[in-house]
Design a protein around this motif. Sequence first.
Motif, PDB file in Angstrom:
ATOM      1  N   ALA A  43       0.425  -1.243  -0.171  1.00 14.25           N
ATOM      2  CA  ALA A  43       0.056   0.186   0.010  1.00 14.25           C
ATOM      3  C   ALA A  43       0.696   1.411  -0.093  1.00 14.25           C
ATOM      4  O   ALA A  43      -0.070   2.300  -0.093  1.00 14.25           O
ATOM      5  CB  ALA A  43      -0.817   0.087   1.639  1.00 14.25           C
ATOM      6  N   ARG A  44       2.306   1.075   0.091  1.00 14.21           N
ATOM      7  CA  ARG A  44       2.444   2.372  -0.195  1.00 14.21           C
ATOM      8  C   ARG A  44       3.060   2.872  -1.249  1.00 14.21           C
ATOM      9  O   ARG A  44       2.702   2.426  -2.459  1.00 14.21           O
ATOM     10  CB  ARG A  44       4.307   2.001   0.001  1.00 14.21           C
ATOM     11  CG  ARG A  44       4.853   1.654   1.699  1.00 14.21           C
ATOM     12  CD  ARG A  44       5.973   2.045   2.810  1.00 14.21           C
ATOM     13  NE  ARG A  44       5.628   2.915   2.892  1.00 14.21           N
ATOM     14  CZ  ARG A  44       6.270   3.651   3.693  1.00 14.21           C
ATOM     15  NH1 ARG A  44       7.957   3.417   4.159  1.00 14.21           N
ATOM     16  NH2 ARG A  44       5.944   4.615   3.687  1.00 14.21           N
ATOM     17  N   VAL A  45       2.407   4.322  -1.026  1.00 17.15           N
ATOM     18  CA  VAL A  45       2.635   5.256  -2.523  1.00 17.15           C
ATOM     19  C   VAL A  45       3.458   6.181  -1.902  1.00 17.15           C
ATOM     20  O   VAL A  45       3.419   7.499  -0.932  1.00 17.15           O
ATOM     21  CB  VAL A  45       0.884   5.310  -2.985  1.00 17.15           C
ATOM     22  CG1 VAL A  45       0.397   4.019  -3.620  1.00 17.15           C
ATOM     23  CG2 VAL A  45       0.785   5.761  -1.836  1.00 17.15           C
ATOM     24  N   TYR A  50       0.666   5.817   2.230  1.00 17.54           N
ATOM     25  CA  TYR A  50       0.060   4.514   2.328  1.00 17.54           C
ATOM     26  C   TYR A  50      -1.201   5.113   1.590  1.00 17.54           C
ATOM     27  O   TYR A  50      -1.919   6.073   1.303  1.00 17.54           O
ATOM     28  CB  TYR A  50      -0.412   4.211   3.349  1.00 17.54           C
ATOM     29  CG  TYR A  50       0.727   3.016   4.046  1.00 17.54           C
ATOM     30  CD1 TYR A  50       1.074   2.320   4.101  1.00 17.54           C
ATOM     31  CD2 TYR A  50       1.717   4.552   5.489  1.00 17.54           C
ATOM     32  CE1 TYR A  50       2.733   2.004   4.663  1.00 17.54           C
ATOM     33  CE2 TYR A  50       2.656   4.110   5.930  1.00 17.54           C
ATOM     34  CZ  TYR A  50       2.685   3.041   5.258  1.00 17.54           C
ATOM     35  OH  TYR A  50       4.345   2.716   6.536  1.00 17.54           O
ATOM     36  N   ASP A  51      -1.467   4.300   0.422  1.00 11.73           N
ATOM     37  CA  ASP A  51      -2.665   4.215  -0.501  1.00 11.73           C
ATOM     38  C   ASP A  51      -3.683   3.567   0.552  1.00 11.73           C
ATOM     39  O   ASP A  51      -4.362   2.526   0.225  1.00 11.73           O
ATOM     40  CB  ASP A  51      -2.705   3.322  -1.340  1.00 11.73           C
ATOM     41  CG  ASP A  51      -4.148   3.303  -2.106  1.00 11.73           C
ATOM     42  OD1 ASP A  51      -5.249   4.714  -2.139  1.00 11.73           O
ATOM     43  OD2 ASP A  51      -4.153   2.509  -3.554  1.00 11.73           O
ATOM     44  N   THR A 103      -7.983   4.070   2.084  1.00  9.27           N
ATOM     45  CA  THR A 103      -8.992   4.782   1.853  1.00  9.27           C
ATOM     46  C   THR A 103      -9.809   4.713   3.370  1.00  9.27           C
ATOM     47  O   THR A 103     -10.352   4.012   3.906  1.00  9.27           O
ATOM     48  CB  THR A 103      -9.431   4.142   0.544  1.00  9.27           C
ATOM     49  OG1 THR A 103      -9.219   4.145  -0.287  1.00  9.27           O
ATOM     50  CG2 THR A 103     -10.829   4.883   1.079  1.00  9.27           C
ATOM     51  N   PRO A 135      -9.208   9.979   0.668  1.00  9.19           N
ATOM     52  CA  PRO A 135      -7.206   9.201   0.327  1.00  9.19           C
ATOM     53  C   PRO A 135      -6.511   9.487   1.224  1.00  9.19           C
ATOM     54  O   PRO A 135      -6.001  10.743   1.352  1.00  9.19           O
ATOM     55  CB  PRO A 135      -7.453   9.814  -0.733  1.00  9.19           C
ATOM     56  CG  PRO A 135      -8.661  10.934  -0.670  1.00  9.19           C
ATOM     57  CD  PRO A 135      -9.282  11.182  -0.133  1.00  9.19           C
ATOM     58  N   TYR A 136      -5.983   8.590   2.316  1.00  8.26           N
ATOM     59  CA  TYR A 136      -5.215   8.827   2.958  1.00  8.26           C
ATOM     60  C   TYR A 136      -3.905   9.461   1.963  1.00  8.26           C
ATOM     61  O   TYR A 136      -2.705   9.354   2.391  1.00  8.26           O
ATOM     62  CB  TYR A 136      -4.369   7.558   3.800  1.00  8.26           C
ATOM     63  CG  TYR A 136      -3.198   8.394   4.598  1.00  8.26           C
ATOM     64  CD1 TYR A 136      -3.337   9.199   5.394  1.00  8.26           C
ATOM     65  CD2 TYR A 136      -1.988   7.850   4.273  1.00  8.26           C
ATOM     66  CE1 TYR A 136      -2.721   9.557   6.112  1.00  8.26           C
ATOM     67  CE2 TYR A 136      -0.790   8.197   5.323  1.00  8.26           C
ATOM     68  CZ  TYR A 136      -1.569   9.281   6.467  1.00  8.26           C
ATOM     69  OH  TYR A 136      -0.184   9.645   6.614  1.00  8.26           O
ATOM     70  N   ARG A 137      -3.730   9.132   0.227  1.00  8.50           N
ATOM     71  CA  ARG A 137      -2.369   8.883  -0.254  1.00  8.50           C
ATOM     72  C   ARG A 137      -2.753  10.830  -0.310  1.00  8.50           C
ATOM     73  O   ARG A 137      -1.018  10.841  -1.375  1.00  8.50           O
ATOM     74  CB  ARG A 137      -2.511   7.950  -1.508  1.00  8.50           C
ATOM     75  CG  ARG A 137      -4.215   8.231  -1.909  1.00  8.50           C
ATOM     76  CD  ARG A 137      -3.955   6.893  -3.777  1.00  8.50           C
ATOM     77  NE  ARG A 137      -3.020   7.736  -4.401  1.00  8.50           N
ATOM     78  CZ  ARG A 137      -2.481   6.484  -5.519  1.00  8.50           C
ATOM     79  NH1 ARG A 137      -2.918   5.119  -5.655  1.00  8.50           N
ATOM     80  NH2 ARG A 137      -1.262   6.780  -6.010  1.00  8.50           N
ATOM     81  N   SER A 138      -3.491  11.205  -0.343  1.00  5.41           N
ATOM     82  CA  SER A 138      -3.689  12.338  -0.767  1.00  5.41           C
ATOM     83  C   SER A 138      -2.554  13.799  -0.024  1.00  5.41           C
ATOM     84  O   SER A 138      -2.634  14.969  -0.075  1.00  5.41           O
ATOM     85  CB  SER A 138      -5.096  12.826  -1.237  1.00  5.41           C
ATOM     86  OG  SER A 138      -5.078  13.325   0.234  1.00  5.41           O
ATOM     87  N   ALA A 144      -7.201  -0.703   2.289  1.00  5.87           N
ATOM     88  CA  ALA A 144      -5.881  -0.308   2.440  1.00  5.87           C
ATOM     89  C   ALA A 144      -6.263  -1.928   0.374  1.00  5.87           C
ATOM     90  O   ALA A 144      -5.962  -2.933   1.348  1.00  5.87           O
ATOM     91  CB  ALA A 144      -4.766  -0.124   3.088  1.00  5.87           C
ATOM     92  N   ARG A 201      -8.026  -6.045  -1.262  1.00  4.20           N
ATOM     93  CA  ARG A 201      -8.047  -5.555  -0.390  1.00  4.20           C
ATOM     94  C   ARG A 201      -8.033  -5.762   1.264  1.00  4.20           C
ATOM     95  O   ARG A 201      -8.761  -6.509   1.503  1.00  4.20           O
ATOM     96  CB  ARG A 201      -9.457  -4.165  -0.202  1.00  4.20           C
ATOM     97  CG  ARG A 201      -9.026  -3.362  -1.543  1.00  4.20           C
ATOM     98  CD  ARG A 201     -10.640  -2.016  -1.427  1.00  4.20           C
ATOM     99  NE  ARG A 201      -9.908  -0.835  -0.724  1.00  4.20           N
ATOM    100  CZ  ARG A 201      -8.581   0.151  -0.893  1.00  4.20           C
ATOM    101  NH1 ARG A 201      -8.415  -0.675  -2.322  1.00  4.20           N
ATOM    102  NH2 ARG A 201      -8.406   0.691  -0.852  1.00  4.20           N
TER     103      ARG A 201
END
Lengths: 404, 404
Positions: B267-269, B290-291, B293, B307-310, B384, B390
């Motif tokens: 899930a790392r981004v 981390y990607d 949600t 979205p945590y990725r943002s 994630a 998921r």
Amino acid sequence: MPLPRTWVRDADGSPYDVDNLPYGVVSTRGTGGDAARVGVRIGDRVLDLGAAARELRPEWTPLLTAPELNPLLAAGPARWAEVRAWVRTLLTDVAHASKLRLLGLDEVTCHLPVRVGDYVDFYASEHHATNIGRILRPDGAALAPNWKHLPVGYHGRAGSIVVSGTGVRRPTGQRKAPEADAPTFGPSTRLDIEAELGFVVGRSVPWGERVAVSDFERTVFGVAGINDWSARDIQAWEYVPLGPHLGKSFATTMSAWVTPLAALAVARVPVPGQDVALVEYLREDEPQGYDITVEVELNGTVVARAPYRSMYWSPAQMLAHLTVNGASLRAGDLYASGTISGPEPDQLGSLMELSAGGTRPFTAGGAQRTFLADGDEVVLHYSAPGARGRIGLGEVRGTILPAR
Amino acid sequence: MPLPRTWVRDADGSPYDVDNLPYGVVSTRGTGGDAARVGVRIGDRVLDLGAAARELRPEWTPLLTAPELNPLLAAGPARWAEVRAWVRTLLTDVAHASKLRLLGLDEVTCHLPVRVGDYVDFYASEHHATNIGRILRPDGAALAPNWKHLPVGYHGRAGSIVVSGTGVRRPTGQRKAPEADAPTFGPSTRLDIEAELGFVVGRSVPWGERVAVSDFERTVFGVAGINDWSARDIQAWEYVPLGPHLGKSFATTMSAWVTPLAALAVARVPVPGQDVALVEYLREDEPQGYDITVEVELNGTVVARAPYRSMYWSPAQMLAHLTVNGASLRAGDLYASGTISGPEPDQLGSLMELSAGGTRPFTAGGAQRTFLADGDEVVLHYSAPGARGRIGLGEVRGTILPAR
């Protein structure tokens, strides 16, 4: 009725007489040391209360042989009174002398007396808040509109609280000069003290309840000296909009001795006066503070005598505010007054104020000083009127170590 | 190499497969209950890890039979990897099945998984900070000048952290309408959520050291869902100049399950991009988020997918900032991201943003809504991407109880 006298040599009439009896946590120095346990200061000695409990009051050993005051705090106000009465009996009736172990202050290591749960730092001096507001926000009102309606406060870092005598490493961090485009990084150049009074919460209060102003004395166990070290350059850059963080979280020093409220009965005084109508939960018949003085000593020179009696908000009001939203309390929570500053120029509890934001050096030990230099030693000495002369509330000592 | 399969019925391919294995603290319901100990979620069941340790790995019982994850956290990253590998073996090799105790989720009570030392709440979403800045300070810049130079954060109240499912009592406090002369007192009328991601610190770091960005994965044990309940009316009146206090300190809800970082490798981004030159301690080769949600559900209706990725700041940067001044870390410290909000109107992690400060109601369950009403139930669902579909990161559930 004559006041009781202790059999402990040189303690009678000293600042640590049997009217005082602050609690700490000590271990004996020397080969290997021994287990930390509760001690009571009497004169220049420490009564080994853990050993006394084992010998004389085995049912109290869980409270008095722990390496922290928390079990005693959690035992509640009735037990606090019983333990204090017992200690006074031990120290005034010479029949007990042979059964007790007295240690010299120089024989013991003092440990952090309380495992602190949450630490809230208030901002309760009108003089301090006004002085700082003028320095940090010269174009705005010195006091924010909320200041006289509620005791402003915020959470500090409990894990950074250390006991008096611990060296304090100069923190490193970001700062930005007003005219600079970008921040720079390095050791703080505006390292400061804040001379404060701390209140140690004894009674746990469940989530969802409130503590009324009238519940102060059965909820707070006692007071401690607090130096809330502050890096003014780091703080000034970081604190908008969520408040101080790294400018404070590197270290807070607490005195080794916690003085029970019971020792401070004659030191209670009304606060100077509150000139704004308060909402109900903050109303106190006559808000009471304490006539405690903090001498601020820098490298051996007393540079200020900060009067706690000049504080605007009472400690009972701070506690009522802290819990009015349902926040719980745990035995060992700590809240502090914020910097104690009085109205006079020699009553200021921070170097920021003593040096007018670093613009007007003051003299200490023959030198012109503003903020802290590496190697500086700061000692805060706390005292209050007692039944027969002033009582000592311990000291808060720290020496600045150079940045890593 | 085929991915390992678990023998636990219905768990294979579920969001709580053997690639996930979050930790919690559970006790069995029923007459008297039993002692809380560590459990691992697998499918809709909980492996009694305390019992497994007693039976199969007695040397690990101190880590796994405690009523909190703290001993396991303090054991450090090498032990975390060993325990996880052992649990995977137990759950994939059917030879172990007869020796293990699996409990239904409905048979257990989940306890707060971590005894939290210090709790720091960051403000790491540029979208959230901008939205809130515009609402609270319409005449100023949305972001303060420091915002892109350091991850702004402050200390929250550790003692008010409760486990998912605990009812949240509406807080009472002071507020002041902009046009009013004086504050009023009463139950909050602008009660809100903040959907956040929490990071549970495992490794203790002594006072005076720093944690480099590259030390993140050996210092943080795992992640938890956090709802940082917020009373916007109380907060708006109190927060100048020392930051939020009673507007936040009444309650923070944490998920019952802590997902180890090891489960989140896929899930790392990268974070979306940092457009300002950073001082050295915050520089990360490629800052990683981390990607994850977070679905925000209000009374059964999903009102946002945040979205945590943002997020702008990476969790490694937050940790490096937290300790750059020498602040120590204790196993069990918690830091949270701040509200997760994405760029889109259906990606906002607070009702303050979803309702534009209460001025533009949104629809949930057929009703027009702004802030929380008594009886409202909020559930945050975290998920994630995993190795095969998921994975679930638990939920954060709370129902609003009327003010006292």
